[in-house]
Design a protein around this motif. Structure first.
Motif, PDB file in Angstrom:
ATOM      1  N   PRO A  73       0.814  -1.225   0.000  1.00 44.68           N
ATOM      2  CA  PRO A  73       0.000   0.000   0.000  1.00 44.68           C
ATOM      3  C   PRO A  73       0.843   1.268   0.000  1.00 44.68           C
ATOM      4  O   PRO A  73       0.373   2.324  -0.457  1.00 44.68           O
ATOM      5  N   ALA A  74       2.084   1.190   0.474  1.00 48.79           N
ATOM      6  CA  ALA A  74       2.963   2.369   0.449  1.00 48.79           C
ATOM      7  C   ALA A  74       3.253   2.821  -0.974  1.00 48.79           C
ATOM      8  O   ALA A  74       3.643   3.978  -1.194  1.00 48.79           O
ATOM      9  N   LEU A  75       3.056   1.940  -1.952  1.00 45.55           N
ATOM     10  CA  LEU A  75       3.290   2.305  -3.349  1.00 45.55           C
ATOM     11  C   LEU A  75       2.226   3.251  -3.886  1.00 45.55           C
ATOM     12  O   LEU A  75       2.406   3.851  -4.948  1.00 45.55           O
ATOM     13  N   ARG A  76       1.119   3.383  -3.164  1.00 44.52           N
ATOM     14  CA  ARG A  76       0.064   4.304  -3.612  1.00 44.52           C
ATOM     15  C   ARG A  76       0.468   5.734  -3.247  1.00 44.52           C
ATOM     16  O   ARG A  76      -0.115   6.384  -2.384  1.00 44.52           O
ATOM     17  N   LEU A  77       1.496   6.203  -3.909  1.00 48.92           N
ATOM     18  CA  LEU A  77       2.053   7.518  -3.628  1.00 48.92           C
ATOM     19  C   LEU A  77       1.059   8.612  -3.978  1.00 48.92           C
ATOM     20  O   LEU A  77       0.316   8.521  -4.958  1.00 48.92           O
ATOM     21  N   HIS A 133       1.281  15.356 -12.212  1.00 46.33           N
ATOM     22  CA  HIS A 133       1.308  13.944 -12.600  1.00 46.33           C
ATOM     23  C   HIS A 133       2.603  13.595 -13.338  1.00 46.33           C
ATOM     24  O   HIS A 133       2.587  13.041 -14.430  1.00 46.33           O
ATOM     25  N   ARG A 134       3.723  13.935 -12.690  1.00 47.25           N
ATOM     26  CA  ARG A 134       5.009  13.732 -13.344  1.00 47.25           C
ATOM     27  C   ARG A 134       5.522  12.280 -13.214  1.00 47.25           C
ATOM     28  O   ARG A 134       6.576  11.970 -13.714  1.00 47.25           O
ATOM     29  N   HIS A 135       4.816  11.444 -12.495  1.00 46.34           N
ATOM     30  CA  HIS A 135       5.226  10.029 -12.446  1.00 46.34           C
ATOM     31  C   HIS A 135       3.984   9.160 -12.442  1.00 46.34           C
ATOM     32  O   HIS A 135       2.896   9.562 -12.034  1.00 46.34           O
ATOM     33  N   LYS A 136       4.142   7.937 -12.931  1.00 49.83           N
ATOM     34  CA  LYS A 136       3.012   7.027 -13.041  1.00 49.83           C
ATOM     35  C   LYS A 136       2.597   6.512 -11.668  1.00 49.83           C
ATOM     36  O   LYS A 136       3.334   6.634 -10.685  1.00 49.83           O
ATOM     37  N   ASP A 137       1.414   5.952 -11.599  1.00 50.50           N
ATOM     38  CA  ASP A 137       0.900   5.344 -10.374  1.00 50.50           C
ATOM     39  C   ASP A 137       1.714   4.090 -10.097  1.00 50.50           C
ATOM     40  O   ASP A 137       1.564   3.074 -10.774  1.00 50.50           O
ATOM     41  N   VAL A 138       2.597   4.152  -9.088  1.00 50.73           N
ATOM     42  CA  VAL A 138       3.533   3.054  -8.844  1.00 50.73           C
ATOM     43  C   VAL A 138       2.802   1.798  -8.378  1.00 50.73           C
ATOM     44  O   VAL A 138       3.190   0.678  -8.723  1.00 50.73           O
ATOM     45  N   TYR A 139       1.745   1.954  -7.615  1.00 45.69           N
ATOM     46  CA  TYR A 139       0.973   0.808  -7.125  1.00 45.69           C
ATOM     47  C   TYR A 139       0.320   0.066  -8.293  1.00 45.69           C
ATOM     48  O   TYR A 139       0.500  -1.164  -8.446  1.00 45.69           O
ATOM     49  N   LEU A 158       1.213  -3.840  -9.945  1.00 42.44           N
ATOM     50  CA  LEU A 158       0.256  -4.919 -10.185  1.00 42.44           C
ATOM     51  C   LEU A 158       0.232  -5.315 -11.662  1.00 42.44           C
ATOM     52  O   LEU A 158       0.106  -6.498 -11.997  1.00 42.44           O
ATOM     53  N   THR A 159       0.369  -4.335 -12.540  1.00 38.26           N
ATOM     54  CA  THR A 159       0.409  -4.642 -13.974  1.00 38.26           C
ATOM     55  C   THR A 159       1.672  -5.401 -14.336  1.00 38.26           C
ATOM     56  O   THR A 159       1.633  -6.340 -15.145  1.00 38.26           O
ATOM     57  N   VAL A 160       2.806  -5.023 -13.741  1.00 35.03           N
ATOM     58  CA  VAL A 160       4.061  -5.755 -13.997  1.00 35.03           C
ATOM     59  C   VAL A 160       3.915  -7.208 -13.545  1.00 35.03           C
ATOM     60  O   VAL A 160       4.369  -8.132 -14.228  1.00 35.03           O
ATOM     61  N   LEU A 161       3.275  -7.423 -12.407  1.00 37.51           N
ATOM     62  CA  LEU A 161       3.029  -8.790 -11.945  1.00 37.51           C
ATOM     63  C   LEU A 161       2.208  -9.564 -12.968  1.00 37.51           C
ATOM     64  O   LEU A 161       2.551 -10.707 -13.322  1.00 37.51           O
ATOM     65  N   GLU A 162       1.133  -8.969 -13.454  1.00 42.31           N
ATOM     66  CA  GLU A 162       0.288  -9.661 -14.441  1.00 42.31           C
ATOM     67  C   GLU A 162       1.059  -9.941 -15.730  1.00 42.31           C
ATOM     68  O   GLU A 162       0.912 -11.018 -16.340  1.00 42.31           O
TER      69      GLU A 162
END
Length: 476
Positions: A241-245, A251-257, A261-265
């Motif tokens: 949950p800490a990844l939900r920065l 919006h200079r960086h993507k949603d890390v959380y 999850l997408t990288v896992l999939e």
């Protein structure tokens, strides 16, 4: 589901009908119960069979011994006797009723007198169904068939009572959501949220087992999202949950959380590249945790850009610490942490500017995790810019092709100097010690830089190095 169940019972008939007749002939009830019934209705075969009976453990042990020959009773305290018959592993448990101490998830076991009472103590309605043997009557007092058809997880009674008795059931809810692709009913999710702190009384090993099964499942995003949304992840895997920065205003960086999850999939989709059948645990956990160093390393520059310098190194340390706390096996801890530390290495490749020596070092540093590093690096591309995605894919194709060419020519998978330790000692007329290791590392660096030298050139290089050591006062 009726057809699926009938087909599975037909497949199991030689085993179950014989066993059912044995117990009923001795005046006892016997039923197939829980996961095997659920999965039979879903069209999934089982070789490990769970049954429940009115017989007490001593009676069960005598009947199973007569039928299978060999039994085991490691679960006797909980009323369970096991045996094996051919390829089948069978466990038979006496009807139970249980009460729990609020400070422990271990029940005070009391044997029950009815199948319905036994089913009522189970975690979810889809696991609270039974098939009486040998007659095949389906017993479903809590509507598990309907929930199974609707893809819904619901407790037989009040979820607060179920989770209060055994907090691990909250983790099992997330795990079953990931395994079955089911939704969790609102009252179940609300109880999980309100009671999340109860998970603290569960051992790290039991939590780990549920997390591993969840990540190994076909739909891990469902289970992980449930853990995060209910606050359970804060207590068992807080780095997730800490990844939900908090997003910066531009919006200079993507949603890390969501990215993780997408990288896992995407890593799961690429598992066919890896040896072995089934889920690749190391690859999946590396994909899930690869960016956990970002929250600690996020910095905003004066121009508004966002950086995460060294999040690979920081993330590797965090990964090792968390997996140790969860009691993962040491080999898995080292492999997963190593992949997290290496996951950015490819991005120094540019459009193919690496020298052969740099490619050799990439292979050397990856070691026996090279195939998994290929998967993680490819999975880590989640850009929606198709042109950029195609360029990254082509670039990594090129790197893999270069690795394959060098491997064929130089045996990269067995990267060693051209001279071994015994040859070094003989040529330098020295015994074992620190200097041999230094010479070995020197020759390995030459091997990395220039490729195979051959014994003659390696010998000359070693003698020249030895002479320079003597001149510098570091020799004999």
């Amino acid at each position: 589901m009726q057809r699926n169940l009938a087909a599975e019972l037909d497949r199991l008939a030689p085993l179950l009908e014989e066993l059912g007749a044995l117990f009923t002939g001795s005046g006892h009830e016997l039923a197939l119960v829980g996961g095997p019934v659920r999965d039979a209705m879903l069209g999934r075969a089982h070789h490990d069979l769970d049954l429940t009976t009115s017989a007490r453990p001593d009676e069960t042990e005598e009947l199973l011994g007569r039928w299978a020959g060999t039994t085991w009773d490691m679960g006797r305290a909980f009323g369970t006797i096991g045996c094996r018959k051919g390829p089948w592993q069978v466990e038979v448990t006496t009807y139970r009723s249980e009460s729990y101490d609020a400070t422990s998830r271990k029940p005070e076991v009391a044997f029950g007198d009815s199948l319905e009472g036994d089913l009522g103590r189970r975690d979810f309605s889809v696991n609270a169904m039974a098939v009486m043997l040998p007659g095949r009557e389906v017993v479903d007092p809590f509507g598990g068939v309907i929930d199974l058809a609707q893809g819904l997880l619901r407790t037989p009674g009040r979820p607060e009572d179920s989770f209060g008795d055994d907090p691990l059931r909250m983790m099992r809810a997330a795990r079953f959501a990931a395994q079955l692709g089911f939704a969790v009913r609102d009252d179940v999710q609300e109880a999980m949220t309100q009671m999340a702190e109860r998970i603290d009384i569960v051992s790290a090993e039991r939590v780990r087992d549920e997390l591993v099964k969840l990540v190994d499942a076909p739909f891990p995003r469902r289970g992980l999202t449930l853990l995060v949304d209910t606050g359970l992840a804060e207590r068992v895997l807080p780095e997730l949950p800490a990844l939900r920065l908090e997003r910066d205003e531009h919006h200079r960086h993507k949603d890390v959380y969501e990215h993780s999850l997408t990288v896992l999939e995407q890593a799961i989709e690429l598992e066919e590249r890896l040896p072995g059948d089934g889920p690749d645990r190391v690859s999946r956990w590396a994909a899930l945790l690869h960016d956990i160093g970002k929250p600690r390393t996020r910095r905003f520059a004066d121009d508004g850009t966002v950086t995460f310098h060294h999040h690979d190194v920081v993330g590797a340390k965090m990964t090792r610490k968390r997996l140790k706390a969860l009691r993962f096996a040491n080999d898995d801890i080292e492999a997963i942490s190593h992949l997290v530390e290496l996951h950015l290495r490819f991005h120094g490749y540019g459009s193919g500017e690496w020298t052969d020596s740099a490619v050799r070092r990439y292979v050397r540093d990856a070691g026996d995790q090279l195939a998994r590093l290929h998967v993680l690096t490819r999975a880590d591309c989640t850009t929606r810019n198709q042109r950029k995605a195609d360029r990254l894919r082509r670039t990594y194709d090129d790197l893999e092709a270069r690795i394959d060419r060098l491997a064929a020519a130089e045996e990269l998978d067995a990267m060693r100097p051209d001279l071994d330790g015994n040859q070094i000692m003989a040529l330098l007329d020295i015994g074992p010690g620190r200097v041999v290791g230094e010479a070995y590392r020197y020759l390995l660096e030459l091997r990395m830089e220039h490729g195979p030298l051959g014994e003659e050139r390696a010998t000359a290089e070693l003698r020249a190095w030895w002479a320079s050591q003597a001149e510098g006062g570091a020799g004999r």
